[in-house]
Design a protein around this motif. Sequence first.
Motif, PDB file in Angstrom:
ATOM      1  N   UNK A 109       0.812  -1.218   0.000  1.00  0.00           N
ATOM      2  CA  UNK A 109       0.000   0.000   0.000  1.00  0.00           C
ATOM      3  C   UNK A 109       0.846   1.269   0.000  1.00  0.00           C
ATOM      4  N   UNK A 110       2.144   1.146   0.250  1.00  0.00           N
ATOM      5  CA  UNK A 110       3.004   2.331   0.220  1.00  0.00           C
ATOM      6  C   UNK A 110       2.915   3.035  -1.130  1.00  0.00           C
ATOM      7  N   UNK A 111       2.833   2.239  -2.196  1.00  0.00           N
ATOM      8  CA  UNK A 111       2.703   2.821  -3.534  1.00  0.00           C
ATOM      9  C   UNK A 111       1.361   3.548  -3.669  1.00  0.00           C
ATOM     10  N   UNK A 112       0.309   2.945  -3.135  1.00  0.00           N
ATOM     11  CA  UNK A 112      -1.013   3.580  -3.170  1.00  0.00           C
ATOM     12  C   UNK A 112      -1.007   4.887  -2.393  1.00  0.00           C
ATOM     13  N   UNK A 113      -0.347   4.880  -1.228  1.00  0.00           N
ATOM     14  CA  UNK A 113      -0.283   6.090  -0.401  1.00  0.00           C
ATOM     15  C   UNK A 113       0.473   7.200  -1.126  1.00  0.00           C
ATOM     16  N   UNK A 114       1.540   6.835  -1.831  1.00  0.00           N
ATOM     17  CA  UNK A 114       2.299   7.839  -2.605  1.00  0.00           C
ATOM     18  C   UNK A 114       1.424   8.433  -3.697  1.00  0.00           C
ATOM     19  N   UNK A 115       0.673   7.567  -4.384  1.00  0.00           N
ATOM     20  CA  UNK A 115      -0.216   8.052  -5.435  1.00  0.00           C
ATOM     21  C   UNK A 115      -1.338   8.910  -4.853  1.00  0.00           C
ATOM     22  N   UNK A 116      -1.881   8.456  -3.712  1.00  0.00           N
ATOM     23  CA  UNK A 116      -2.952   9.217  -3.066  1.00  0.00           C
ATOM     24  C   UNK A 116      -2.464  10.603  -2.667  1.00  0.00           C
ATOM     25  N   UNK A 117      -1.254  10.680  -2.145  1.00  0.00           N
ATOM     26  CA  UNK A 117      -0.672  11.972  -1.752  1.00  0.00           C
ATOM     27  C   UNK A 117      -0.527  12.876  -2.956  1.00  0.00           C
ATOM     28  N   UNK A 118      -0.108  12.293  -4.082  1.00  0.00           N
ATOM     29  CA  UNK A 118       0.039  13.077  -5.310  1.00  0.00           C
ATOM     30  C   UNK A 118      -1.308  13.608  -5.782  1.00  0.00           C
ATOM     31  N   UNK A 119      -2.352  12.768  -5.639  1.00  0.00           N
ATOM     32  CA  UNK A 119      -3.716  13.194  -5.989  1.00  0.00           C
ATOM     33  C   UNK A 119      -4.141  14.358  -5.106  1.00  0.00           C
ATOM     34  N   UNK A 120      -3.918  14.228  -3.807  1.00  0.00           N
ATOM     35  CA  UNK A 120      -4.332  15.252  -2.853  1.00  0.00           C
ATOM     36  C   UNK A 120      -3.556  16.553  -3.032  1.00  0.00           C
ATOM     37  N   UNK A 121      -2.281  16.450  -3.408  1.00  0.00           N
ATOM     38  CA  UNK A 121      -1.489  17.662  -3.662  1.00  0.00           C
ATOM     39  C   UNK A 121      -2.093  18.497  -4.790  1.00  0.00           C
ATOM     40  N   UNK A 122      -2.709  17.803  -5.750  1.00  0.00           N
ATOM     41  CA  UNK A 122      -3.365  18.496  -6.862  1.00  0.00           C
ATOM     42  C   UNK A 122      -4.781  18.938  -6.506  1.00  0.00           C
TER      43      UNK A 122
END
Length: 441
Positions: A109-122
């Motif tokens: 899930x670390x990869x998912x969390x990184x992607x989620x963070x990128x989504x939230x940054x936008x």
Amino acid sequence: MAKQKKIQDRDRLYNFLRYYVDCVIKLSYRKTRQTGRENIPNDGAVIFAPNHTGTLMDALVILASDKKPKVFVARADIFKNPTLAKVFRFLKIMPIMRMRDGFDEVKKNNRTIEQATDVLKDKVPFCIFPEGTHQTKYSLQPISKGIFRIALQAQELMPDMPLYIVPVGIRYGNFWRYRSTTYMQFGKALKISDFIEQNSDKSAPELMNIMRSALEEGMKETLYYIPNDENYNATHEICATVAKKRLVALKEKAEYAKSHVMDLQTVANNNTVKQINELKENNPEVAEKLIALGNKAAKIRKNSKISLNSVVSARGVLCNVLKSLLLLLTLPYTVVAGICALPSTLLCNSLLKKFKDKAFHNSVRMMINLLVWPLLMIIYAVIAYIFLPWQWALPLTLLLLPAPYVAHDVFRAVRLLASDCRLRRNKQLKEIYREIKEILL
């Protein structure tokens, strides 16, 4: 080398299809209403945390709540097929591992969390169902810690941006009937940085437990909530029994005089649940009698094939007579609509047999109307223009467009008319409902 496209990036085909999909979602319900949008913060990133009762429909209802793009997560096992994985990515859905998949899998899930963070940054809203799985009840299942792991790590990776979890309550008028109603309420946002600052002396598991309690309370406030215990069915039956009188009583109060009826339904039902819980504490003998009456009523009603809608609405004879006349007047059109919708209806019924979990049924019906009905309409339009002058073909085609939805509504009307008649003739059931009302009202 071309830059890899992010899941939250704009996609012309996706944006084009959104208009059509949102339209079909809204047509899947007779009435839709949402409240509490003022609770969604505009100064940072947002994670939506809805309850989960309607499988795919929950996500689509959230998606259609406004025109903004949103990214969702779903259980990782459905991504095993490479083709489906590409489809889900196009639909802006990311995989997430669950504890039941094994500890080693959860580490991914670390990869998912990184992607989620990128989504939230936008500042693209991110949606995760914190219960982890669905249940067709007006209740809540235990909230998993996955949403808080994502929120805390995302906040750590973007310390300068406020991050919020917004509880969302979705309530369907009926979990299994197509063209029912949907009511969505956005609750008060939970600011992640506030939890971190106020609990700086706590360990990560302790902090997540505090956040879980806060989110659970926030979600309950947005729902018609019945504790998921052995008295659930009885409590639900009792709430339906007194719903109409409670609505009338609420309307007479100045603070609710201008409120929408769908807002008041939640208030009325929660007031009944509260009253039942108070009786359990203060007068257990009366509460026991009440619960017994609720269980007895539910059993008789189901065996008699009486819809709970008949109990809630308590329609009079005149109302049913007028509805019957309307059905007779529109019979020529509804017969044609039903015949034209028959191929998609038969296909839908065939597919529904493959789903033992009835929670998926409305998702299947929606997909049939989304994908199959347009193809049938093209066939009908071609036939109409071949055999009829365009002056006749055009209005006929337009009249046939809502045929599957008309067919569902007519079937619903006939079913409820029959249910109302059964209730009117069932003296034993009406007597039990009278006793319930005497205790609570």
